[in-house]
Enzyme design. Structure first.
Site, mmCIF file in Angstrom:
data_model
loop_
_atom_site.group_PDB
_atom_site.id
_atom_site.type_symbol
_atom_site.label_atom_id
_atom_site.label_comp_id
_atom_site.label_asym_id
_atom_site.label_seq_id
_atom_site.Cartn_x
_atom_site.Cartn_y
_atom_site.Cartn_z
ATOM 1 N N GLU A 14 47.982 40.372 35.598
ATOM 2 C CA GLU A 14 47.454 41.555 36.288
ATOM 3 C C GLU A 14 48.488 42.678 36.234
ATOM 4 O O GLU A 14 49.562 42.561 36.815
ATOM 5 C CB GLU A 14 47.131 41.233 37.748
ATOM 6 C CG GLU A 14 46.663 42.453 38.533
ATOM 7 C CD GLU A 14 46.593 42.226 40.036
ATOM 8 O OE1 GLU A 14 46.605 43.229 40.785
ATOM 9 O OE2 GLU A 14 46.545 41.055 40.465
ATOM 10 N N ARG A 74 49.957 51.305 39.065
ATOM 11 C CA ARG A 74 50.834 51.999 40.018
ATOM 12 C C ARG A 74 51.915 52.815 39.321
ATOM 13 O O ARG A 74 52.723 53.461 39.986
ATOM 14 C CB ARG A 74 51.510 50.995 40.956
ATOM 15 C CG ARG A 74 50.555 50.143 41.777
ATOM 16 C CD ARG A 74 51.315 49.182 42.671
ATOM 17 N NE ARG A 74 50.449 48.156 43.222
ATOM 18 C CZ ARG A 74 50.870 47.133 43.943
ATOM 19 N NH1 ARG A 74 52.170 47.008 44.194
ATOM 20 N NH2 ARG A 74 50.032 46.235 44.405
ATOM 21 N N THR A 105 44.936 47.167 41.202
ATOM 22 C CA THR A 105 44.936 48.414 41.981
ATOM 23 C C THR A 105 43.851 49.365 41.499
ATOM 24 O O THR A 105 44.045 50.571 41.423
ATOM 25 C CB THR A 105 46.312 49.111 41.956
ATOM 26 O OG1 THR A 105 47.361 48.135 41.951
ATOM 27 C CG2 THR A 105 46.501 49.971 43.202
ATOM 28 N N LYS A 143 39.620 38.335 46.283
ATOM 29 C CA LYS A 143 41.065 38.404 46.504
ATOM 30 C C LYS A 143 41.308 38.523 48.012
ATOM 31 O O LYS A 143 40.666 39.346 48.674
ATOM 32 C CB LYS A 143 41.624 39.621 45.768
ATOM 33 C CG LYS A 143 43.055 40.007 46.116
ATOM 34 C CD LYS A 143 43.442 41.251 45.319
ATOM 35 C CE LYS A 143 44.755 41.854 45.797
ATOM 36 N NZ LYS A 143 45.165 43.001 44.970
#
Length: 215
Positions: free
Chosen positions: A48, A52, A75, A135
């Site tokens: 993953e 960011r 994200t 998640k």
């Protein structure tokens, strides 16, 4: 297009590839390929890359070329993020929470999503839409393994990937739970090892994580 049920089936397959999904914050795209290669060699194929940093999408594109790896974008916050992630080659998405716009965008783009939930109500809302793999975030701040165990008791239909504050010190607490498929963690790719190019060290950390057992 992908349905929530189909997205959850794909997410489950990815989560079952290894007990840990590395959560990666990449500041230098030159690190992307050797990092992915080290993690895959160590036994952690699902990766993953969090959106960011400015080079995150380029890093996903580089990692997508690494044989044996399954690269996703973390994200995800907006439909624009989803489109950019798919264009970069992401095979799955991860979000800290879930909004209708984000879920719609992932379904329309055919991107399997691991949507975030921190409470029973959030998990129920996602289940109502058809997401049975979610998640749990932020895991430690939301009560850790005891909280996830408690949420799982009345919601046995949902399987989780806890992320946020998970480390080698507490990962077994999560993996021992019947409603946990895998855990997400950044400890397998520490920043100091990336900066120094210690790919063998990262491979060793990945190998240690890959040997963890799931309950």
């Amino acid at each position: 297009m992908i349905t929530p049920a189909a997205a959850s089936l794909e997410a489950e397959k990815i989560c079952r590839l290894a007990p840990v999904v590395p959560v990666l914050v990449i500041d230098d795209v030159a690190h992307a390929a050797p990092l992915a290669e080290a993690l895959v060699r160590g036994g952690l194929p699902a990766l993953e890359v969090t959106l960011r940093t400015p080079c995150a999408l380029e890093a996903i594109a580089e990692m997508a070329r690494v044989e044996g790896g399954v690269v996703g974008a973390g994200t995800l916050l907006t439909p624009e993020d989803v489109a950019a992630a798919v264009d970069a080659g992401a095979k799955f998405g991860v979000s800290p929470g879930a909004t209708d716009r984000l879920l719609d965008a992932c379904e329309e783009a055919g991107l399997p999503l691991l949507p975030g939930a921190a409470t029973a109500s959030e998990a129920m809302a996602l289940l109502e839409r058809g997401y049975t793999v979610q998640k749990f975030f932020p895991a430690e701040a939301s009560g850790g393994a005891p909280a996830l165990k408690a949420i799982g008791a009345p919601l046995p239909q949902i399987s989780f990937c806890p992320t946020g504050g998970v480390s080698m010190k507490n990962v077994n607490d999560y993996l021992s739970l019947s409603n946990v498929l895998c855990c997400g963690g950044s400890w397998v790719a520490p920043k100091d090892k990336m900066l120094s190019g210690d790919w063998a060290g990262i491979e060793a950390l990945a190998a240690e994580a890959a040997k963890l057992s799931r309950g």
